[in-house]
Design an enzyme around this catalytic site. Structure first.
Site, mmCIF file in Angstrom:
data_model
loop_
_atom_site.group_PDB
_atom_site.id
_atom_site.type_symbol
_atom_site.label_atom_id
_atom_site.label_comp_id
_atom_site.label_asym_id
_atom_site.label_seq_id
_atom_site.Cartn_x
_atom_site.Cartn_y
_atom_site.Cartn_z
ATOM 1 N N SER A 1 0.793 -1.228 0.000
ATOM 2 C CA SER A 1 0.000 0.000 0.000
ATOM 3 C C SER A 1 0.820 1.270 0.000
ATOM 4 O O SER A 1 0.291 2.336 -0.317
ATOM 5 C CB SER A 1 -0.935 0.014 1.218
ATOM 6 O OG SER A 1 -0.191 -0.026 2.430
ATOM 7 N N HIS B 1 -5.128 -4.494 -1.723
ATOM 8 C CA HIS B 1 -4.948 -3.502 -2.787
ATOM 9 C C HIS B 1 -4.848 -4.124 -4.171
ATOM 10 O O HIS B 1 -4.681 -3.396 -5.157
ATOM 11 C CB HIS B 1 -3.708 -2.657 -2.500
ATOM 12 C CG HIS B 1 -3.850 -1.759 -1.322
ATOM 13 N ND1 HIS B 1 -4.293 -0.454 -1.408
ATOM 14 C CD2 HIS B 1 -3.633 -1.987 -0.004
ATOM 15 C CE1 HIS B 1 -4.332 0.081 -0.202
ATOM 16 N NE2 HIS B 1 -3.934 -0.825 0.668
ATOM 17 N N LYS C 1 -11.685 -1.017 -0.817
ATOM 18 C CA LYS C 1 -10.871 -0.507 -1.919
ATOM 19 C C LYS C 1 -11.663 -0.652 -3.223
ATOM 20 O O LYS C 1 -12.519 0.162 -3.521
ATOM 21 C CB LYS C 1 -9.524 -1.236 -1.976
ATOM 22 C CG LYS C 1 -8.764 -1.282 -0.650
ATOM 23 C CD LYS C 1 -8.321 0.083 -0.192
ATOM 24 C CE LYS C 1 -7.399 0.028 1.013
ATOM 25 N NZ LYS C 1 -8.047 -0.241 2.297
#
Length: 400
Positions: A185, A213, A244
């Protein structure tokens, strides 16, 4: 001594950085206009720091599903999954994720953070040894501490260092837990999963990958890095979040072994945490369908990411090691980072400022996250803002 006196140093550091101006650790977006635009301090800005990778927070179908759930099921479950907090939607989402990920068992949690605490903290008990990448997320570190496991860090993305440490463990390596992330990240780089899998094949161990992610971002179907690299069958547990690519809140764990379901009865973070609101689950189910049915979202995301990465590199910035939906600009000091962050907002661009010790190698980062919803024109405006600042860097920094 006062209750909060222990935070005196922290308070002083915060005051020295933030002063009386707008500061990055309490930023308030006063209005949201779209997945990519909002209002901060009365100014309309491009949002380039939200992790909204597929732009689904304003997806009409997801909003409609959430609104319908609110009307039919109310605002919350008021209980844990173990008690009264499992609704039909929670179970349906788990079944849909089983189908989407091609796994035997999926458990849905309240957040991605709770998913890591629940799974890692329960599996990695005091008798276990964990080998984790040094750049793993704080939730992974916290989960290891919660379980009381022996923690061995290996250098970030250094497979040789991982192998050396496993060899030293001898027979214990066969039962060790290896923890990595799909996309990291902070710098946006990917784990060398193929090489890690080769080490696992030779020396043993169980491989857990946090795809927070990379879920919805990588892979032919958007399942993440394990799918992208063709090693999904070698990954024992996938972990992920709904906050996300899926544009909501919640988390999950997925396993090829149906016995993972036993964690529902052994994991305190699962047993004693209120379950996700039905409306959030409804929007996630709709967003998951979008990931399956609209691959063009991933294609647009990567087109935008490559465009921004190339533009910032050509402007002379030092960036993370590879193009990614997470693009980190490396700066020399926290003060320079804060100055650049504020100057970008003045130019109509919101990004994230990340300071040591939260960053790898104690560097200061201005971190961009790209969305499929960003238009090419917005990407160009972000590049122009950075480029204009680069040309005036000396004057901007001197005026800090």
């Amino acid at each position: 001594m006062g209750l909060f006196d222990k935070f005196g140093k922290l308070a002083a550091e915060r005051a020295s950085l933030c002063g009386t101006q707008i500061h990055p650790f309490g930023i308030r977006i006063d209005e949201m206009y779209s997945p990519t635009e909002g209002c901060i301090e009365g100014q309309r800005v491009i949002l380039a720091g939200t992790n909204n990778y597929l732009g689904l927070t304003f997806d009409p179908a997801s909003i409609k599903a959430a609104q319908r759930s609110l009307a039919l099921e109310g605002t919350g479950t008021t209980g844990s999954r173990m008690a009264n907090g499992s609704y039909a939607g929670h179970s349906a989402l788990e079944e849909e994720l089983v189908d989407f990920l091609g796994r035997s068992s999926v458990i849905v949690f309240s957040t991605g953070y709770v998913a890591n605490l629940a799974v890692i903290g329960t599996l990695a008990g005091s008798r276990e040894v964990v080998l984790l990448d040094a750049d793993c997320h704080a939730s992974i570190y916290d989960a290891c501490k919660l379980g009381g496991a022996e923690i061995i860090r290996f250098r970030h993305n250094d497979v040789a260092d991982l192998e050396r440490r496993m060899v030293r463990l001898g027979e214990r390596a066969r039962e060790a837990i290896i923890l990595v992330e799909g996309i990291y990240s902070m710098l946006g780089d990917q784990a060398p999963l193929r090489e890690i899998v080769e080490v696992k094949r030779r020396l043993g161990g169980y491989l857990l990958v946090d795809e927070a992610h990379s879920f919805g971002v990588l892979g032919a179907n958007g399942r993440g890095l394990a799918e992208e690299l063709g090693v999904d069958s070698e990954v024992d547990i996938l972990l992920g979040t709904f906050s996300k690519s899926l544009g909501a809140v919640g988390g999950f764990a997925a396993c090829h072994d149906a016995q993972m379901d036993l964690l529902r009865y052994a994991s305190r973070p699962y047993i004693f945490t209120a379950s996700p609101a039905p409306s959030a689950i409804a929007s996630v189910r709709t967003a998951l369908a979008a990931i399956k049915e609209r691959p063009e979202l991933r294609h647009q995301l990567w087109s935008n990411a490559r465009r921004l990465y190339q533009g910032l590199a050509e402007s002379g910035y030092q960036l993370g090691p590879q193009a990614s939906p997470v693009i980190a600009v490396m700066l020399e000091s926290p003060q320079e980072g804060l100055t650049v962050w504020r100057a970008l907002i003045e130019r109509g661009v919101y990004v994230n400022l990340v300071l040591p010790p939260a960053t790898p190698g104690a560097v200061t980062l201005v971190r961009c996250s790209v969305s499929a919803a960003h238009t090419p024109e917005q990407i160009d405006r972000i590049i122009e803002a950075f480029a204009s600042l680069r040309g005036a860097m000396g004057q901007v920094t001197a005026g800090a």
